[in-house]
Enzyme design. Sequence first.
Site, short mmCIF file in Angstrom:
data_model
loop_
_atom_site.label_atom_id
_atom_site.label_comp_id
_atom_site.label_asym_id
_atom_site.label_seq_id
_atom_site.Cartn_x
_atom_site.Cartn_y
_atom_site.Cartn_z
N HIS A 199 6.53 -28.43 -70.44
CA HIS A 199 7.41 -29.56 -70.08
C HIS A 199 7.45 -30.54 -71.26
O HIS A 199 7.10 -31.71 -71.12
CB HIS A 199 6.92 -30.29 -68.82
CG HIS A 199 7.25 -29.57 -67.55
ND1 HIS A 199 6.59 -29.80 -66.37
CD2 HIS A 199 8.19 -28.63 -67.26
CE1 HIS A 199 7.09 -29.03 -65.42
NE2 HIS A 199 8.05 -28.31 -65.93
N HIS B 40 15.30 -19.57 -60.36
CA HIS B 40 15.11 -20.97 -60.78
C HIS B 40 15.77 -21.14 -62.14
O HIS B 40 15.62 -20.28 -63.01
CB HIS B 40 13.60 -21.22 -60.84
CG HIS B 40 13.18 -22.58 -61.26
ND1 HIS B 40 13.94 -23.72 -61.08
CD2 HIS B 40 12.02 -23.01 -61.85
CE1 HIS B 40 13.27 -24.77 -61.55
NE2 HIS B 40 12.11 -24.36 -62.02
N GLU C 70 15.19 -23.53 -64.43
CA GLU C 70 14.47 -24.19 -65.53
C GLU C 70 14.32 -23.20 -66.69
O GLU C 70 14.15 -21.99 -66.50
CB GLU C 70 13.10 -24.71 -65.05
CG GLU C 70 12.52 -25.73 -66.03
CD GLU C 70 11.35 -26.54 -65.46
OE1 GLU C 70 10.87 -26.22 -64.35
OE2 GLU C 70 10.91 -27.49 -66.14
N ASP D 93 12.24 -22.23 -68.79
CA ASP D 93 11.13 -21.29 -69.02
C ASP D 93 11.36 -19.96 -68.30
O ASP D 93 10.69 -18.97 -68.61
CB ASP D 93 9.77 -21.89 -68.64
CG ASP D 93 9.75 -22.51 -67.26
OD1 ASP D 93 10.76 -23.07 -66.84
OD2 ASP D 93 8.70 -22.44 -66.60
N HIS E 249 10.05 -26.40 -57.43
CA HIS E 249 9.97 -27.85 -57.56
C HIS E 249 11.27 -28.47 -58.08
O HIS E 249 11.30 -29.66 -58.40
CB HIS E 249 8.81 -28.22 -58.51
CG HIS E 249 9.03 -27.71 -59.91
ND1 HIS E 249 8.90 -28.53 -61.00
CD2 HIS E 249 9.46 -26.53 -60.42
CE1 HIS E 249 9.17 -27.87 -62.11
NE2 HIS E 249 9.51 -26.64 -61.77
N ASP F 195 7.94 -20.48 -59.37
CA ASP F 195 6.86 -21.38 -59.81
C ASP F 195 5.73 -21.50 -58.77
O ASP F 195 4.57 -21.70 -59.13
CB ASP F 195 7.40 -22.78 -60.08
CG ASP F 195 8.09 -22.88 -61.43
OD1 ASP F 195 7.68 -22.18 -62.37
OD2 ASP F 195 9.04 -23.66 -61.54
N TYR G 243 -2.28 -26.90 -61.81
CA TYR G 243 -0.83 -26.71 -61.74
C TYR G 243 -0.28 -27.43 -60.51
O TYR G 243 0.70 -28.17 -60.59
CB TYR G 243 -0.58 -25.21 -61.65
CG TYR G 243 0.85 -24.74 -61.69
CD1 TYR G 243 1.43 -24.32 -62.88
CD2 TYR G 243 1.60 -24.64 -60.54
CE1 TYR G 243 2.73 -23.85 -62.91
CE2 TYR G 243 2.90 -24.17 -60.55
CZ TYR G 243 3.46 -23.78 -61.75
OH TYR G 243 4.74 -23.30 -61.78
N HIS H 108 4.49 -17.63 -63.22
CA HIS H 108 3.52 -18.01 -64.26
C HIS H 108 2.14 -17.47 -63.87
O HIS H 108 1.72 -17.63 -62.72
CB HIS H 108 3.38 -19.53 -64.38
CG HIS H 108 4.61 -20.22 -64.89
ND1 HIS H 108 5.11 -20.04 -66.15
CD2 HIS H 108 5.43 -21.12 -64.29
CE1 HIS H 108 6.19 -20.78 -66.31
NE2 HIS H 108 6.41 -21.45 -65.20
FE1 FEO Z 1 10.07 -24.96 -62.93
FE2 FEO Z 1 8.23 -22.60 -64.48
O1 FEO Z 1 9.70 -23.70 -64.23
#
Ligand code: FEO
Length: 395
Positions: free
Chosen positions: A23, A79, A81, A83, A145, A164, A192, A225
């Site tokens: 992030h 998702h 995001e 990553d 999230h 996530d 996390y 992850h």
């Molecule tokens: Fe919310 Fe692993 O990205």
Amino acid sequence: MNIPVKNNVSWVGKIDWDLRKFHGNELSTHRGSTYNSYLIREEKIALIDTVWGPFAKEYVKNLSSEIDLKNIDYVIANHGETDHSGALPELMRQIPDTPVYCTANGVKSLKGQYHEEWDFKVVKTGDRLSLGKKELVFIEAPMLHWPDSMFCYLTGDNILFSNDAFGEHLASEFMFNDLVDTSELMYEALKYYANILTPFSALVEKKIKDVLALNLPVDIICTSHGVIWRKNPKQIIESYLKWANKYKENQITILYDTMWSGTRVMAEQIAKGITQGDASVTVKLVNIGHSDKNDAITEVFKSKAILVGSPTINKGILTAVASLLEELRGLGFKDKKAAAFGCYGWSGESVHLLNEHLKVAGFTMVDEGLKLLWNPDDSGRNACIEYGKILAKKL
Ligand code: FEO
């Protein structure tokens, strides 16, 4: 790199051993991370999520060695995001007509980031996509999230792809929860949760209950992850339910920064007093001036109460303490107590300011705090010990 998961499901992601900040620079990742992508080769072929942008070329090259990209029937973007979606532009350049399945908010997120008009297929909770004998079932998970977050579930193999949720930043070649060090794994999963999911705890609890109510057998949880939960995957669901419900241990954490050691001496003497008042409580001291912010937050998450200390500087507080307080405000911990302390030379505003910040961050203040003029002498040290003893009985 391809790691078989179960039957026709394999992991085709990226292990990022080098990652130390996530992030941007907001989150420390001392043990690296992984960006998990999964390939399902049934009668129809689906790809779930990709990897972070810097690894896009490597990822697509690796994927091409696994499968002719043109044979991928569906891309699932759980998702948006970056990553997880960062390699989509590279991939979609090669298979521009392949449909991309995501939530309505996922379309906004992906378009907003990549400005591409891919063949988006919007899905909602309960929608199903046939892969032949097996199906993917979609489950929206807004604010777990991001607004676009989604899970999907593979029937037949009973795999929940949770993105996530249930993940952790942990690089490992072993990739399965039963093959890695359990205490490292659970610490990283808790860190996390504490640093990313705390603000959404009410939604976490509700979403887990919604998923459990679907009565779908879950044999494996494939997160995006860290490791895949294949041995007793319920353990991480149970941990999440515990963490989402105002989690605290019998721990008091003292977080402080200091200029000339006066506030540090106060912290140490208060800690001594707490232990004298209640020998059963775990007391941890964290000098946040030179400690990792996210590790400190993890200790706050575990605590039933925190003490925050800063001397007064320029009628204010030290910047490392101010930064931590801003983080605490954003995370919005529930049902935790707090107190403030600090020494001063003349104006002495710090304790009052700490009290105000902690109240705004949602902590219940135990008292008005403890402030001492100049460096603590014997009488000041004894005052700290007595303060700690009294505090221990109140907490
Ligand atoms: Fe919310 Fe692993 O990205």
